[in-house]
Design a protein around this motif. Sequence first.
Motif, mmCIF file in Angstrom:
data_model
loop_
_atom_site.group_PDB
_atom_site.id
_atom_site.type_symbol
_atom_site.label_atom_id
_atom_site.label_comp_id
_atom_site.label_asym_id
_atom_site.label_seq_id
_atom_site.Cartn_x
_atom_site.Cartn_y
_atom_site.Cartn_z
ATOM 1 N N PRO A 38 33.448 49.675 29.343
ATOM 2 C CA PRO A 38 33.546 50.799 30.288
ATOM 3 C C PRO A 38 33.424 52.165 29.611
ATOM 4 C CG PRO A 38 35.721 49.868 29.878
ATOM 5 C CD PRO A 38 34.734 49.013 29.120
ATOM 6 N N TYR A 39 33.169 52.184 28.292
ATOM 7 C CA TYR A 39 33.184 53.427 27.521
ATOM 8 C C TYR A 39 31.797 53.802 27.009
ATOM 9 C CZ TYR A 39 37.947 51.647 27.346
ATOM 10 O OH TYR A 39 39.162 51.133 27.677
ATOM 11 N N THR A 40 31.612 55.095 26.754
ATOM 12 C CA THR A 40 30.424 55.566 26.053
ATOM 13 C C THR A 40 30.678 55.369 24.559
ATOM 14 O OG1 THR A 40 29.961 57.187 27.771
ATOM 15 C CG2 THR A 40 28.933 57.561 25.612
ATOM 16 N N VAL A 41 29.707 54.755 23.873
ATOM 17 C CA VAL A 41 29.871 54.469 22.448
ATOM 18 C C VAL A 41 28.671 54.992 21.672
ATOM 19 C CG1 VAL A 41 31.290 52.416 22.863
ATOM 20 C CG2 VAL A 41 28.812 52.174 22.611
ATOM 21 N N GLN A 42 28.878 55.196 20.370
ATOM 22 C CA GLN A 42 27.792 55.593 19.484
ATOM 23 C C GLN A 42 27.766 54.668 18.286
ATOM 24 O OE1 GLN A 42 27.784 59.640 17.990
ATOM 25 N NE2 GLN A 42 25.642 59.473 17.397
ATOM 26 N N LEU A 43 26.561 54.245 17.914
ATOM 27 C CA LEU A 43 26.368 53.453 16.705
ATOM 28 C C LEU A 43 26.243 54.424 15.540
ATOM 29 C CD1 LEU A 43 23.947 50.458 16.286
ATOM 30 C CD2 LEU A 43 24.328 52.110 14.492
ATOM 31 N N LEU A 44 27.156 54.330 14.577
ATOM 32 C CA LEU A 44 27.182 55.257 13.450
ATOM 33 C C LEU A 44 26.497 54.693 12.206
ATOM 34 C CD1 LEU A 44 30.899 56.421 13.777
ATOM 35 C CD2 LEU A 44 28.845 57.567 14.664
ATOM 36 N N LYS A 45 26.851 53.452 11.845
ATOM 37 C CA LYS A 45 26.348 52.846 10.608
ATOM 38 C C LYS A 45 26.084 51.373 10.819
ATOM 39 C CE LYS A 45 28.896 55.908 7.514
ATOM 40 N NZ LYS A 45 29.532 55.990 6.215
ATOM 41 N N ARG A 46 25.428 50.765 9.822
ATOM 42 C CA ARG A 46 25.172 49.328 9.838
ATOM 43 C C ARG A 46 25.469 48.762 8.457
ATOM 44 N NH1 ARG A 46 20.907 51.957 8.367
ATOM 45 N NH2 ARG A 46 19.415 51.122 6.885
ATOM 46 N N LYS A 47 25.786 47.476 8.437
ATOM 47 C CA LYS A 47 25.957 46.753 7.181
ATOM 48 C C LYS A 47 25.401 45.349 7.398
ATOM 49 C CE LYS A 47 29.361 45.092 3.842
ATOM 50 N NZ LYS A 47 30.803 45.041 3.522
ATOM 51 N N TRP A 48 24.413 44.981 6.586
ATOM 52 C CA TRP A 48 23.768 43.671 6.662
ATOM 53 C C TRP A 48 24.092 42.855 5.424
ATOM 54 C CZ3 TRP A 48 21.331 41.829 10.829
ATOM 55 C CH2 TRP A 48 20.774 42.712 11.749
ATOM 56 N N GLU A 49 24.267 41.550 5.614
ATOM 57 C CA GLU A 49 24.301 40.584 4.522
ATOM 58 C C GLU A 49 23.030 39.761 4.664
ATOM 59 O OE1 GLU A 49 27.829 38.181 4.330
ATOM 60 O OE2 GLU A 49 29.090 39.896 4.812
ATOM 61 N N ILE A 50 22.195 39.776 3.621
ATOM 62 C CA ILE A 50 20.914 39.069 3.649
ATOM 63 C C ILE A 50 20.954 37.961 2.604
ATOM 64 C CG2 ILE A 50 18.414 39.281 3.428
ATOM 65 C CD1 ILE A 50 18.853 42.347 3.982
ATOM 66 N N PHE A 51 20.775 36.742 3.061
ATOM 67 C CA PHE A 51 20.757 35.596 2.166
ATOM 68 C C PHE A 51 19.326 35.073 2.077
ATOM 69 C CE2 PHE A 51 20.597 30.978 1.688
ATOM 70 C CZ PHE A 51 21.191 30.841 0.448
ATOM 71 N N ASP A 52 18.796 34.983 0.884
ATOM 72 C CA ASP A 52 17.481 34.423 0.604
ATOM 73 C C ASP A 52 17.710 33.211 -0.282
ATOM 74 O OD1 ASP A 52 14.934 33.826 -0.421
ATOM 75 O OD2 ASP A 52 14.367 35.929 -0.615
#
Length: 128
Positions: free
Chosen positions: A42-56
């Motif tokens: 029900p809220y307005t949100v903002q995406l600030l940052k991201r963090k990915w884990e990449i496995f190869d």
Amino acid sequence: MVTALTEGIQVSVEVTYQAEFSSPHQHHYVFTYKVTIHNKSPYTVQLLKRKWEIFDAAESIKIVEGDGVVGQQPILEKGESHTYVSGCNLKSGLGKMKGVYFMEKLYDGKKFEAQIPEFQMIANIFHN
């Protein structure tokens, strides 16, 4: 497609192997992934940052962090979605990714993490 829901934020990911941009004999596999972030809270949100884990399968796990997604820090009102496409290169034809988006509720400044569901990247090397 895989989907996760955290605090009303639904994250869906669809991955595609890009055979035409890959060179398996040179250990270069290209994948694109389309992410849709849907605000079911029900809220307005903002995406600030991201963090990915990449496995190869050919390497150790890589951590990739940064502001926003593809140069944007989208603000999502209740019911709105944001979709973007990005990519990942692997040295093997087998890998997976997962992560989190660091979000903020704009009405009170409360920060939270929205889960990015784990998805697999498997090269289809037997294409016609």
